[in-house]
Design a protein around this motif. Structure first.
Motif, PDB file in Angstrom:
ATOM      1  N   PRO A  66      -9.398  -1.666  -5.834  1.00 46.54           N
ATOM      2  CA  PRO A  66      -9.109  -1.872  -4.192  1.00 46.54           C
ATOM      3  C   PRO A  66      -8.971  -2.799  -3.985  1.00 46.54           C
ATOM      4  CG  PRO A  66     -12.175  -2.080  -4.244  1.00 46.54           C
ATOM      5  CD  PRO A  66     -11.375  -1.706  -5.586  1.00 46.54           C
ATOM      6  N   ASP A  67      -8.968  -4.342  -4.848  1.00 49.28           N
ATOM      7  CA  ASP A  67      -8.317  -5.586  -4.807  1.00 49.28           C
ATOM      8  C   ASP A  67      -7.021  -5.401  -6.150  1.00 49.28           C
ATOM      9  OD1 ASP A  67      -7.724  -8.027  -4.591  1.00 49.28           O
ATOM     10  OD2 ASP A  67      -9.446  -8.568  -3.697  1.00 49.28           O
ATOM     11  N   TRP A 105       2.942   0.276  -8.375  1.00 48.71           N
ATOM     12  CA  TRP A 105       2.847  -0.244  -9.749  1.00 48.71           C
ATOM     13  C   TRP A 105       1.759  -0.640 -10.354  1.00 48.71           C
ATOM     14  CZ3 TRP A 105      -1.555  -3.266  -9.705  1.00 48.71           C
ATOM     15  CH2 TRP A 105      -1.094  -4.635 -10.435  1.00 48.71           C
ATOM     16  N   ARG A 106       0.917   0.750  -9.779  1.00 48.01           N
ATOM     17  CA  ARG A 106      -0.832   0.039 -10.850  1.00 48.01           C
ATOM     18  C   ARG A 106      -0.125   1.363 -12.368  1.00 48.01           C
ATOM     19  NH1 ARG A 106      -5.663   0.610  -8.544  1.00 48.01           N
ATOM     20  NH2 ARG A 106      -5.212  -0.152  -5.916  1.00 48.01           N
ATOM     21  N   TRP A 107       0.450   2.375 -12.011  1.00 43.53           N
ATOM     22  CA  TRP A 107       0.911   3.322 -13.419  1.00 43.53           C
ATOM     23  C   TRP A 107       2.396   2.251 -13.597  1.00 43.53           C
ATOM     24  CZ3 TRP A 107      -0.308   7.358 -15.704  1.00 43.53           C
ATOM     25  CH2 TRP A 107       0.514   7.853 -16.673  1.00 43.53           C
ATOM     26  N   VAL A 108       2.926   1.973 -13.830  1.00 47.23           N
ATOM     27  CA  VAL A 108       3.897   0.869 -14.546  1.00 47.23           C
ATOM     28  C   VAL A 108       3.241  -0.400 -15.155  1.00 47.23           C
ATOM     29  CG1 VAL A 108       6.163  -1.241 -14.345  1.00 47.23           C
ATOM     30  CG2 VAL A 108       5.932   1.392 -13.141  1.00 47.23           C
ATOM     31  N   PRO A 110       0.915  -0.691   0.045  1.00 44.79           N
ATOM     32  CA  PRO A 110       0.230  -0.135   0.083  1.00 44.79           C
ATOM     33  C   PRO A 110       0.845   1.138   0.101  1.00 44.79           C
ATOM     34  CG  PRO A 110      -0.826  -1.700   1.581  1.00 44.79           C
ATOM     35  CD  PRO A 110       0.519  -2.047   1.247  1.00 44.79           C
ATOM     36  N   GLY A 111      -0.143   2.126  -0.508  1.00 44.20           N
ATOM     37  CA  GLY A 111       1.074   3.556  -0.592  1.00 44.20           C
ATOM     38  C   GLY A 111       1.240   3.464  -1.699  1.00 44.20           C
ATOM     39  N   VAL A 112       2.488   4.855  -2.018  1.00 42.82           N
ATOM     40  CA  VAL A 112       3.233   5.600  -2.823  1.00 42.82           C
ATOM     41  C   VAL A 112       3.417   3.600  -4.196  1.00 42.82           C
ATOM     42  CG1 VAL A 112       5.157   6.789  -4.064  1.00 42.82           C
ATOM     43  CG2 VAL A 112       3.936   7.287  -2.134  1.00 42.82           C
ATOM     44  N   GLN A 113       4.141   2.537  -3.264  1.00 48.05           N
ATOM     45  CA  GLN A 113       4.619   1.466  -4.104  1.00 48.05           C
ATOM     46  C   GLN A 113       3.652   1.002  -4.265  1.00 48.05           C
ATOM     47  OE1 GLN A 113       5.813  -2.129  -1.793  1.00 48.05           O
ATOM     48  NE2 GLN A 113       7.522  -1.939  -3.054  1.00 48.05           N
TER      49      GLN A 113
END
Length: 127
Positions: free
Chosen positions: A88-89, A32-35, A25-28
């Motif tokens: 969210p999942d 992950w989502r962006w990459v 969770p958080g920035v990581q």
């Protein structure tokens, strides 16, 4: 190996690696989502420029089927794209993306088989 095949292999490998990256969770997780979304774009682009289908009559039907399968894969890729950024999942999304990668790999194998059959016809095959 053609440039299209090489580009697709590279795009699939990049997406697979991105999917396996840590997702805390958080920035990581945001990273992950962006990459993953960026890598999905590379896969989509590679599918869009997919090689032509054979013109030979008996291979044309198989080529048309491959074209429809490609379009279905593109549709699935487009359907899941917003979920990568919003769900969210992310584990469910990640597993769906892994299934999609496997389906794309099977599609590419069918295209390779079709190309092989096309060359075999042109060269006369074993008959």
């Amino acid at each position: 190996m053609t440039a299209v095949t090489s580009g697709m292999s590279s795009a699939l490998q990049g997406l697979d690696q991105a999917l396996d990256a840590p997702r805390r969770p958080g920035v990581q997780l945001g990273n992950w989502r962006w990459v993953v979304r960026q890598r999905m774009t590379a896969v989509r682009d590679a599918l869009v420029i997919e090689a032509r289908t054979p013109d030979d009559t008996w291979l044309a039907a198989r080529g048309g089927t491959a074209f429809r399968q490609r379009n279905a894969l593109l549709g699935r890729l487009n359907d899941i794209a917003p979920q990568v950024l919003e769900s969210p999942d992310v584990e469910i999304v990640r597993l769906e993306m892994k299934r999609l990668l496997a389906d794309i790999a099977h599609h590419l194998q069918r295209l390779h088989d079709l190309a092989y059959d096309d060359v075999e016809i042109e060269l006369g095959g074993s008959e």
